[in-house]
Design a protein around this motif. Structure first.
Motif, PDB file in Angstrom:
ATOM      1  N   ILE A 124       0.840  -1.196   0.000  1.00 48.42           N
ATOM      2  CA  ILE A 124       0.000   0.000   0.000  1.00 48.42           C
ATOM      3  C   ILE A 124       0.875   1.246   0.000  1.00 48.42           C
ATOM      4  CG2 ILE A 124      -1.608   1.357   1.425  1.00 48.42           C
ATOM      5  CD1 ILE A 124      -2.818  -1.245   2.383  1.00 48.42           C
ATOM      6  N   VAL A 125       0.442   2.264  -0.716  1.00 44.81           N
ATOM      7  CA  VAL A 125       1.055   3.583  -0.639  1.00 44.81           C
ATOM      8  C   VAL A 125       0.311   4.396   0.410  1.00 44.81           C
ATOM      9  CG1 VAL A 125       1.364   5.799  -1.820  1.00 44.81           C
ATOM     10  CG2 VAL A 125       1.978   3.676  -2.982  1.00 44.81           C
ATOM     11  N   LEU A 126       1.067   4.998   1.325  1.00 45.93           N
ATOM     12  CA  LEU A 126       0.502   5.867   2.353  1.00 45.93           C
ATOM     13  C   LEU A 126       0.946   7.297   2.076  1.00 45.93           C
ATOM     14  CD1 LEU A 126       1.283   3.634   5.458  1.00 45.93           C
ATOM     15  CD2 LEU A 126      -0.977   4.094   4.539  1.00 45.93           C
ATOM     16  N   LEU A 127       0.003   8.179   1.895  1.00 54.43           N
ATOM     17  CA  LEU A 127       0.308   9.596   1.674  1.00 54.43           C
ATOM     18  C   LEU A 127       0.392  10.290   3.028  1.00 54.43           C
ATOM     19  CD1 LEU A 127      -2.136  10.310  -1.312  1.00 54.43           C
ATOM     20  CD2 LEU A 127       0.338   9.894  -1.438  1.00 54.43           C
ATOM     21  N   GLY A 128       1.604  10.660   3.417  1.00 57.43           N
ATOM     22  CA  GLY A 128       1.809  11.323   4.690  1.00 57.43           C
ATOM     23  C   GLY A 128       1.922  12.835   4.523  1.00 57.43           C
ATOM     24  N   SER A 129       2.382  13.498   5.576  1.00 59.83           N
ATOM     25  CA  SER A 129       2.505  14.957   5.548  1.00 59.83           C
ATOM     26  C   SER A 129       3.412  15.391   6.686  1.00 59.83           C
ATOM     27  CB  SER A 129       1.127  15.608   5.703  1.00 59.83           C
ATOM     28  OG  SER A 129       0.664  15.420   7.035  1.00 59.83           O
ATOM     29  N   HIS A 130       3.592  16.696   6.825  1.00 57.90           N
ATOM     30  CA  HIS A 130       4.338  17.257   7.953  1.00 57.90           C
ATOM     31  C   HIS A 130       3.381  17.720   9.056  1.00 57.90           C
ATOM     32  CE1 HIS A 130       7.351  17.175   4.796  1.00 57.90           C
ATOM     33  NE2 HIS A 130       8.244  17.170   5.764  1.00 57.90           N
ATOM     34  N   LEU A 131       2.230  17.092   9.087  1.00 59.29           N
ATOM     35  CA  LEU A 131       1.279  17.285  10.180  1.00 59.29           C
ATOM     36  C   LEU A 131       1.465  16.137  11.156  1.00 59.29           C
ATOM     37  CD1 LEU A 131      -1.242  18.615  11.505  1.00 59.29           C
ATOM     38  CD2 LEU A 131      -2.637  17.142  10.029  1.00 59.29           C
ATOM     39  N   GLY A 132       1.756  16.464  12.395  1.00 57.33           N
ATOM     40  CA  GLY A 132       1.956  15.425  13.384  1.00 57.33           C
ATOM     41  C   GLY A 132       3.350  14.837  13.326  1.00 57.33           C
ATOM     42  N   ASN A 133       3.462  13.543  13.622  1.00 60.60           N
ATOM     43  CA  ASN A 133       4.772  12.932  13.828  1.00 60.60           C
ATOM     44  C   ASN A 133       4.854  11.576  13.136  1.00 60.60           C
ATOM     45  OD1 ASN A 133       7.341  12.581  14.853  1.00 60.60           O
ATOM     46  ND2 ASN A 133       6.776  13.306  16.894  1.00 60.60           N
ATOM     47  N   LEU A 134       5.348  11.573  11.907  1.00 58.53           N
ATOM     48  CA  LEU A 134       5.451  10.329  11.147  1.00 58.53           C
ATOM     49  C   LEU A 134       6.423   9.335  11.779  1.00 58.53           C
ATOM     50  CD1 LEU A 134       5.433  11.257   7.339  1.00 58.53           C
ATOM     51  CD2 LEU A 134       3.749   9.952   8.609  1.00 58.53           C
ATOM     52  N   GLU A 135       7.353   9.824  12.622  1.00 55.28           N
ATOM     53  CA  GLU A 135       8.321   8.918  13.233  1.00 55.28           C
ATOM     54  C   GLU A 135       7.655   7.867  14.111  1.00 55.28           C
ATOM     55  OE1 GLU A 135       8.957  11.983  12.596  1.00 55.28           O
ATOM     56  OE2 GLU A 135      10.830  11.812  11.482  1.00 55.28           O
ATOM     57  N   VAL A 136       6.412   8.135  14.518  1.00 55.77           N
ATOM     58  CA  VAL A 136       5.705   7.136  15.317  1.00 55.77           C
ATOM     59  C   VAL A 136       5.478   5.870  14.502  1.00 55.77           C
ATOM     60  CG1 VAL A 136       3.548   6.689  16.596  1.00 55.77           C
ATOM     61  CG2 VAL A 136       4.684   8.886  16.794  1.00 55.77           C
ATOM     62  N   CYS A 137       5.645   5.955  13.184  1.00 56.75           N
ATOM     63  CA  CYS A 137       5.604   4.753  12.338  1.00 56.75           C
ATOM     64  C   CYS A 137       6.616   3.722  12.823  1.00 56.75           C
ATOM     65  CB  CYS A 137       5.915   5.109  10.885  1.00 56.75           C
ATOM     66  SG  CYS A 137       4.580   5.924  10.016  1.00 56.75           S
ATOM     67  N   ARG A 138       7.648   4.194  13.521  1.00 53.64           N
ATOM     68  CA  ARG A 138       8.665   3.280  14.061  1.00 53.64           C
ATOM     69  C   ARG A 138       8.002   2.240  14.955  1.00 53.64           C
ATOM     70  NH1 ARG A 138      14.160   3.544  16.099  1.00 53.64           N
ATOM     71  NH2 ARG A 138      14.546   1.408  16.728  1.00 53.64           N
TER      72      ARG A 138
END
Length: 310
Positions: A124-138
């Motif tokens: 799947i492609v996930l479209l992220g952004s600079h809203l919030g904290n993508l590092e939580v993907c860890r």
């Protein structure tokens, strides 16, 4: 603000050496002590960074017009709160990297549907952004039943970040891939990952670093802003489901929202530009929706609405 500057030239202060130092402070002394380091730094940065401060205020004034209930006005106080929110996001970033952020600290919206889609055998492609904290993907990447997560980043430090990730957790299922533009080689690499049932995360709210970026204008927070075409073209090329990904801190917890965006993005040759425009506008609308939920967590400290962003 210097109109010739691209966001990538602005020198974000979370450099590798700085993050390594802050991570060490966090691991040795914890969050409380680290905040004593961050607040003076953020205060200085807020005072010294006039363009960033003005961009923050302009953005928050847009929020105030659309959402009076937010209690924001775009004042200097609001801007300072915006920067402090950024500092706290850095601490959360470090917590995610170090493993101190556990699955108990994270809740999900739409995760079961996304995992069911992955179990069908397609990534799947996930479209992220600079809203919030993508590092939580860890945290997601380190769960036992999680697919491997690949994050495209527009930074030359990607491999160094990968090494830092491996130093803190050698078995992390998170992989950063450095790109300056979407090339045929990039598409082939990501196609293999999609075929392997992996997730590919692309931030879709910043224009490319390349000299002549392909962008579309879309209505966002009341005015037209430039959004990159690349993530949406890539998602169409990969021929897989597309979701949006937003991770917001709400009531002390990280809440990750997975929302279905498209079963399969199609960009017909004859109506390509129109289809791109409609798709990007739909993404901009969804970004706006989540932005108004937690406006102090959108971390783009530059003039996002400037016509000539490159």
């Amino acid at each position: 603000m210097n109109n010739s500057s691209h966001w990538a030239e602005m020198g974000e202060w979370s450099m590798i050496w700085g993050m390594r130092f802050l991570l060490r402070v966090y691991l040795l002394f914890g969050r409380t002590v680290l905040q004593w380091f961050l607040y003076p730094v953020v205060s200085y940065y807020w005072l010294a960074n006039k363009p960033g401060r003005e961009a923050s205020r302009a953005y928050l004034k847009r929020v105030a017009r659309l959402s009076p209930a937010s209690g924001l006005s775009g004042s200097l106080k609001d801007s300072y709160r915006h920067f402090i929110s950024f500092a706290n996001a850095i601490i959360d970033k470090l917590a995610a990297w170090s493993g101190a952020l556990s699955r108990a600290d994270v809740s999900y919206r739409g995760r079961d549907e996304l995992l069911a889609q992955v179990k069908s055998g397609k990534g799947i492609v996930l479209l992220g952004s600079h809203l919030g904290n993508l590092e939580v993907c860890r945290v997601i990447a380190d769960l036992d039943d999680a697919p491997r997560i690949n994050v495209l980043v527009h930074t030359k430090h990607a491999e160094k970040f990968n090494r830092l990730l491996r130093q803190t957790n050698a078995n992390s299922g998170l992989n950063l891939i450095q790109v300056t533009d979407i090339s045929a080689a990039t598409a082939m690499l990501l196609s293999d990952k999609i075929d392997n049932g992996e997730l590919v995360v692309i931030t879709a709210d910043r224009t490319p670093v390349s000299r002549n970026p392909r962008v579309s204008r879309a209505k966002f927070l009341g005015d037209d802003a430039s959004f990159p075409q690349g993530p949406f073209i890539l998602a169409a090329l990969l021929k897989c489901p597309v979701y949006t990904l937003f991770c917001l801190k709400q009531q002390g917890r990280q809440v990750i929202y997975f929302d279905h965006f498209s079963d399969l993005l199609t960009l017909p040759r004859k109506t390509r530009e129109q289809a791109l425009q409609q798709t990007i506008q739909r993404y901009a609308g969804r970004l706006e929706h989540y932005c108004l939920m937690e406006p102090l967590q959108w971390f783009n400290f530059f003039d996002f609405w400037r016509v000539n962003e490159q």
